[in-house]
Design a protein around this motif. Structure first.
Motif, PDB file in Angstrom:
ATOM      1  N   GLY A 104       0.792  -1.223   0.000  1.00 43.42           N
ATOM      2  CA  GLY A 104       0.000   0.000   0.000  1.00 43.42           C
ATOM      3  C   GLY A 104       0.823   1.271   0.000  1.00 43.42           C
ATOM      4  O   GLY A 104       0.324   2.344  -0.370  1.00 43.42           O
ATOM      5  N   ARG A 105       2.078   1.156   0.432  1.00 45.24           N
ATOM      6  CA  ARG A 105       2.955   2.334   0.464  1.00 45.24           C
ATOM      7  C   ARG A 105       3.628   2.525  -0.893  1.00 45.24           C
ATOM      8  O   ARG A 105       3.481   1.716  -1.804  1.00 45.24           O
ATOM      9  CB  ARG A 105       4.024   2.170   1.542  1.00 45.24           C
ATOM     10  N   ILE A 106       4.409   3.586  -0.988  1.00 42.47           N
ATOM     11  CA  ILE A 106       5.135   3.869  -2.220  1.00 42.47           C
ATOM     12  C   ILE A 106       6.496   3.179  -2.204  1.00 42.47           C
ATOM     13  O   ILE A 106       7.196   3.177  -1.191  1.00 42.47           O
ATOM     14  CB  ILE A 106       5.301   5.393  -2.433  1.00 42.47           C
ATOM     15  N   ARG A 163       0.173   2.394 -12.026  1.00 50.91           N
ATOM     16  CA  ARG A 163       0.808   2.575 -10.716  1.00 50.91           C
ATOM     17  C   ARG A 163       2.300   2.909 -10.826  1.00 50.91           C
ATOM     18  O   ARG A 163       2.947   3.178  -9.815  1.00 50.91           O
ATOM     19  CB  ARG A 163       0.653   1.299  -9.897  1.00 50.91           C
ATOM     20  N   VAL A 178       3.135   3.024  -6.842  1.00 50.84           N
ATOM     21  CA  VAL A 178       2.192   3.364  -5.775  1.00 50.84           C
ATOM     22  C   VAL A 178       0.762   3.059  -6.217  1.00 50.84           C
ATOM     23  O   VAL A 178       0.384   3.427  -7.324  1.00 50.84           O
ATOM     24  CB  VAL A 178       2.359   4.851  -5.367  1.00 50.84           C
ATOM     25  N   PRO A 179      -0.002   2.352  -5.398  1.00 52.52           N
ATOM     26  CA  PRO A 179       0.416   1.702  -4.169  1.00 52.52           C
ATOM     27  C   PRO A 179       1.135   0.391  -4.467  1.00 52.52           C
ATOM     28  O   PRO A 179       0.840  -0.276  -5.465  1.00 52.52           O
ATOM     29  CB  PRO A 179      -0.920   1.434  -3.472  1.00 52.52           C
TER      30      PRO A 179
END
Lengths: 115, 109
Positions: free
Chosen positions: B16-18, B61, B78-79
């Motif tokens: 879920g983070r970058i 993404r 991301v994500p």
């Protein structure tokens, strides 16, 4: 239906032997390559063929001899194998040669171990 | 004389983070930059590219940023998803493609 296929996938052989890795692409591409991924994980080009003609030879020892019977095939023959030849060898192809934006399609790799 | 370098051998990111993967190059003649993704026991597959005349290219993404003055490019994901776990290779091209040594990205659930 694999686009770039190479055989064998795994090869263990003794020093001094001669071995070949075969590669075929069914993408209709004009250009084929052999890359070597060494122990430091860098992917380095060895040879490039365009329409069966050698374009790039990156100062690879002459124990390595590529052969392109037609533009869909590029085989790699290695004579007198040495321990330092142990690596993963990737065959690849692209539509044309020399275009910077070329997308190169890789085979799954052939793991060569020399003992 | 390695013209393309990825100085981080590995990176771990929470789902879920970058994810940010970095790449530096030395040859100012490179005019095209690419990112390839590689799963174990498979060959590298093309992910995204950018021409040297641009500074950003986005595809879903994935976004690649190019800083020519710093001779630096980065790949942002991301994500991040678990399926993004792979080795990512940066590559640069004139007529010949030169690869970095790869960064192993692990996405943790």
């Amino acid at each position: 239906d694999t686009a770039v296929s190479q055989t064998p996938k795994y090869l263990v052989t003794q020093m001094g032997n001669d071995k070949s890795i075969k590669c075929e692409q069914n993408l209709g591409h004009d250009t084929m390559y052999w890359y070597k991924q060494d122990s430091k994980k860098f992917l380095k080009i060895m040879f490039s063929y365009n329409n069966k003609e050698l374009i790039i030879n990156e100062t690879v020892p002459n124990r390595f001899s590529p052969k392109s019977p037609d533009k869909a095939h590029l085989n790699l023959h290695i004579n007198s194998l040495e321990l330092g030849d142990s690596a993963v060898y990737f065959c690849a192809s692209s539509q044309v040669y020399g275009h910077s934006g070329n997308t190169i399609y890789f085979g799954e790799g052939s793991w060569l171990t020399v003992v | 004389d390695q013209q393309v370098k990825q100085n981080s051998p590995s990176l771990s990111v929470q789902e879920g983070r970058i994810s940010i993967l970095n790449c530096d190059y030395t040859n100012s003649m490179f005019d095209y930059f690419l990112w390839y993704k590689k799963y174990p026991a498979e060959g590298p597959t093309f992910l995204i590219s950018i021409s040297s005349i641009k500074d950003k290219n986005e595809d879903g993404r994935f976004t690649v940023f190019l800083n020519k003055s710093a001779k630096h490019l980065s790949l942002h994901i991301v994500p991040s998803q678990p399926g993004d776990s792979a080795v990512y290779f940066c590559a640069a091209s004139t007529q010949k493609l030169v690869f970095g040594q790869g960064t192993r990205l692990t996405i943790n659930p």
